[in-house]
Design a protein around this motif. Structure first.
Motif, PDB file in Angstrom:
ATOM      1  N   THR A 140       0.841  -1.194  -0.093  1.00  0.00           N
ATOM      2  CA  THR A 140       0.089  -0.019   0.138  1.00  0.00           C
ATOM      3  C   THR A 140       0.755   1.247   0.185  1.00  0.00           C
ATOM      4  O   THR A 140       1.937   1.335   0.854  1.00  0.00           O
ATOM      5  N   ASN A 141       0.452   2.361  -0.793  1.00  0.00           N
ATOM      6  CA  ASN A 141       1.150   3.321  -0.902  1.00  0.00           C
ATOM      7  C   ASN A 141       0.330   4.743  -0.646  1.00  0.00           C
ATOM      8  O   ASN A 141      -0.890   4.563  -0.731  1.00  0.00           O
ATOM      9  N   VAL A 142       0.494   5.868  -0.482  1.00  0.00           N
ATOM     10  CA  VAL A 142      -0.073   7.094  -0.384  1.00  0.00           C
ATOM     11  C   VAL A 142      -1.070   7.198  -1.671  1.00  0.00           C
ATOM     12  O   VAL A 142      -2.216   7.558  -1.513  1.00  0.00           O
ATOM     13  N   VAL A 143      -0.583   6.756  -2.822  1.00  0.00           N
ATOM     14  CA  VAL A 143      -1.475   6.977  -4.035  1.00  0.00           C
ATOM     15  C   VAL A 143      -2.536   5.932  -3.994  1.00  0.00           C
ATOM     16  O   VAL A 143      -3.799   6.540  -4.269  1.00  0.00           O
ATOM     17  N   ASP A 144      -2.396   4.912  -3.331  1.00  0.00           N
ATOM     18  CA  ASP A 144      -3.696   3.951  -3.204  1.00  0.00           C
ATOM     19  C   ASP A 144      -4.550   4.663  -2.197  1.00  0.00           C
ATOM     20  O   ASP A 144      -5.789   4.487  -2.333  1.00  0.00           O
ATOM     21  N   ILE A 145      -4.201   5.203  -1.019  1.00  0.00           N
ATOM     22  CA  ILE A 145      -5.069   5.833  -0.228  1.00  0.00           C
ATOM     23  C   ILE A 145      -5.796   6.812  -0.706  1.00  0.00           C
ATOM     24  O   ILE A 145      -7.137   6.979  -0.671  1.00  0.00           O
ATOM     25  N   ALA A 146      -4.952   7.937  -1.642  1.00  0.00           N
ATOM     26  CA  ALA A 146      -5.755   8.953  -2.171  1.00  0.00           C
ATOM     27  C   ALA A 146      -6.692   8.503  -3.293  1.00  0.00           C
ATOM     28  O   ALA A 146      -7.798   8.999  -3.237  1.00  0.00           O
ATOM     29  N   ARG A 147      -6.549   7.553  -3.882  1.00  0.00           N
ATOM     30  CA  ARG A 147      -7.551   7.040  -4.790  1.00  0.00           C
ATOM     31  C   ARG A 147      -8.837   6.430  -4.253  1.00  0.00           C
ATOM     32  O   ARG A 147      -9.813   6.769  -4.651  1.00  0.00           O
ATOM     33  N   LEU A 148      -8.593   5.847  -2.990  1.00  0.00           N
ATOM     34  CA  LEU A 148      -9.884   5.272  -2.273  1.00  0.00           C
ATOM     35  C   LEU A 148     -10.779   6.602  -1.743  1.00  0.00           C
ATOM     36  O   LEU A 148     -11.679   6.595  -1.745  1.00  0.00           O
ATOM     37  N   LEU A 149      -9.861   7.698  -1.577  1.00  0.00           N
ATOM     38  CA  LEU A 149     -10.512   8.964  -1.085  1.00  0.00           C
ATOM     39  C   LEU A 149     -11.237   9.745  -2.244  1.00  0.00           C
ATOM     40  O   LEU A 149     -11.770  10.666  -2.044  1.00  0.00           O
ATOM     41  N   GLY A 150     -10.744   9.460  -3.509  1.00  0.00           N
ATOM     42  CA  GLY A 150     -11.160  10.198  -4.664  1.00  0.00           C
ATOM     43  C   GLY A 150     -10.227  11.791  -4.542  1.00  0.00           C
ATOM     44  O   GLY A 150     -10.847  12.739  -5.201  1.00  0.00           O
ATOM     45  N   LYS A 151      -9.139  11.438  -4.041  1.00  0.00           N
ATOM     46  CA  LYS A 151      -8.308  12.639  -3.765  1.00  0.00           C
ATOM     47  C   LYS A 151      -6.995  12.711  -4.349  1.00  0.00           C
ATOM     48  O   LYS A 151      -6.737  11.516  -4.903  1.00  0.00           O
ATOM     49  N   SER A 152      -6.268  13.786  -4.373  1.00  0.00           N
ATOM     50  CA  SER A 152      -4.705  13.634  -4.943  1.00  0.00           C
ATOM     51  C   SER A 152      -3.817  13.151  -3.754  1.00  0.00           C
ATOM     52  O   SER A 152      -4.134  13.614  -2.507  1.00  0.00           O
ATOM     53  N   PRO A 153      -2.927  12.483  -4.027  1.00  0.00           N
ATOM     54  CA  PRO A 153      -1.726  12.349  -3.048  1.00  0.00           C
ATOM     55  C   PRO A 153      -1.171  13.505  -2.221  1.00  0.00           C
ATOM     56  O   PRO A 153      -1.213  13.676  -1.220  1.00  0.00           O
ATOM     57  N   ALA A 154      -0.961  14.589  -3.225  1.00  0.00           N
ATOM     58  CA  ALA A 154      -0.708  16.119  -2.460  1.00  0.00           C
ATOM     59  C   ALA A 154      -1.706  16.317  -1.372  1.00  0.00           C
ATOM     60  O   ALA A 154      -1.372  17.156  -0.224  1.00  0.00           O
ATOM     61  N   SER A 155      -3.195  16.221  -1.756  1.00  0.00           N
ATOM     62  CA  SER A 155      -4.007  16.750  -0.619  1.00  0.00           C
ATOM     63  C   SER A 155      -3.863  15.922   0.577  1.00  0.00           C
ATOM     64  O   SER A 155      -4.042  16.410   1.859  1.00  0.00           O
ATOM     65  N   VAL A 156      -3.135  14.500   0.601  1.00  0.00           N
ATOM     66  CA  VAL A 156      -3.065  13.968   1.839  1.00  0.00           C
ATOM     67  C   VAL A 156      -1.998  14.295   2.412  1.00  0.00           C
ATOM     68  O   VAL A 156      -2.052  14.355   3.536  1.00  0.00           O
ATOM     69  N   TYR A 157      -0.792  14.532   1.842  1.00  0.00           N
ATOM     70  CA  TYR A 157       0.126  14.997   2.271  1.00  0.00           C
ATOM     71  C   TYR A 157       0.188  16.386   2.900  1.00  0.00           C
ATOM     72  O   TYR A 157       0.850  16.758   3.763  1.00  0.00           O
ATOM     73  N   LYS A 158      -0.893  17.064   2.863  1.00  0.00           N
ATOM     74  CA  LYS A 158      -1.293  18.271   3.412  1.00  0.00           C
ATOM     75  C   LYS A 158      -1.788  18.067   4.838  1.00  0.00           C
ATOM     76  O   LYS A 158      -1.624  18.792   5.666  1.00  0.00           O
ATOM     77  N   ILE A 159      -2.135  16.719   5.117  1.00  0.00           N
ATOM     78  CA  ILE A 159      -2.690  16.567   6.594  1.00  0.00           C
ATOM     79  C   ILE A 159      -1.552  15.713   7.007  1.00  0.00           C
ATOM     80  O   ILE A 159      -1.241  16.120   8.269  1.00  0.00           O
ATOM     81  N   PHE A 160      -0.727  14.709   6.405  1.00  0.00           N
ATOM     82  CA  PHE A 160      -0.032  13.761   7.173  1.00  0.00           C
ATOM     83  C   PHE A 160       1.274  14.097   6.319  1.00  0.00           C
ATOM     84  O   PHE A 160       1.294  14.172   5.278  1.00  0.00           O
ATOM     85  N   PRO A 161       2.544  14.399   6.911  1.00  0.00           N
ATOM     86  CA  PRO A 161       3.585  14.728   6.519  1.00  0.00           C
ATOM     87  C   PRO A 161       4.383  13.352   5.855  1.00  0.00           C
ATOM     88  O   PRO A 161       5.407  13.457   4.921  1.00  0.00           O
TER      89      PRO A 161
END
Length: 212
Positions: free
Chosen positions: A35-56
């Motif tokens: 699992t990587n951040v891209v997978d998590i972002a895809r499940l959210l329907g968001k971009s990886p960059a938006s995830v990194y705005k919350i978690f470093p």
């Protein structure tokens, strides 16, 4: 894996929780190592960059996912009417109940169990907080037992720490994951009973023997 403990933009509580939920789902779908951040972002329907705005980092996401799992699936709920039973009985049930939750995760939620093993191996904040919560609850039961004279008077924090250390093999996912398939809970009962007995007042004969 180093854990980044600083979460950015924490006021976005809803998105924070959504990332944890997606991280949990991704871990169960793909496994921890795949699992990587891209997978998590895809499940959210968001971009990886938006995830990194919350978690470093991905490590920080995993720590948050592990923390949520500790606080939900591995959080022991005291039985109804528990206040009517002895502190010793409640303490033993706490030790065994937490052990059963760990075994349930091992056999029924293997991907998440792998994550909490990693949290224990890395001494992540989520694992440390989990142990602190358990020790704090044990301390409450020890204090109750001292007040009702079930247990000998002693420093509560020290007694709670010693009790938790003595039965840590029932709670540590690293040890539980290495148990043989034919492991019997009888040994867990024996260990928990032994640890509880150590808190009880000593008889005069035992006290004189300990002094020799």
């Amino acid at each position: 894996m180093e854990i980044g403990t600083t979460v950015k933009n924490q006021p976005q509580t809803g998105y924070f929780s959504s990332i944890i939920e997606a991280g949990t789902a991704a871990c169960r779908l793909y496994g921890l190592s795949k699992t990587n951040v891209v997978d998590i972002a895809r499940l959210l329907g968001k971009s990886p960059a938006s995830v990194y705005k919350i978690f470093p980092s991905k490590a920080a996401i995993w720590d948050a996912v592990a923390g949520n799992f500790f606080e939900t699936d591995l959080c022991l709920t005291p039985s109804a009417g528990g206040e009517l039973t002895s502190a010793a009985s409640r303490l033993k049930e706490t030790a065994l109940g937490q052990h059963r939750l760990m075994l349930r995760a091992l056999h029924g939620d293997s991907q998440m169990f792998d994550l909490i093993v990693l949290a224990a191996e890395g001494n992540w904040p989520s694992f440390r907080d989990h142990l602190k919560r358990l020790q704090a609850y044990v301390g409450e039961l020890v204090a109750t037992g001292i007040a009702t004279e079930e247990f000998a008077p002693r420093n509560v924090d020290t007694a709670a720490a010693c009790f938790c250390a003595s039965i840590i093999s029932l709670w540590d996912p690293r040890i539980i994951g290495a148990l043989p398939v034919n492991h019997s809970e009888l040994s867990a009962h024996e260990l928990a009973s032994f640890a509880v007995a150590a808190l009880r007042p000593s008889s005069p004969g035992e006290e004189s023997m300990a002094a020799e």
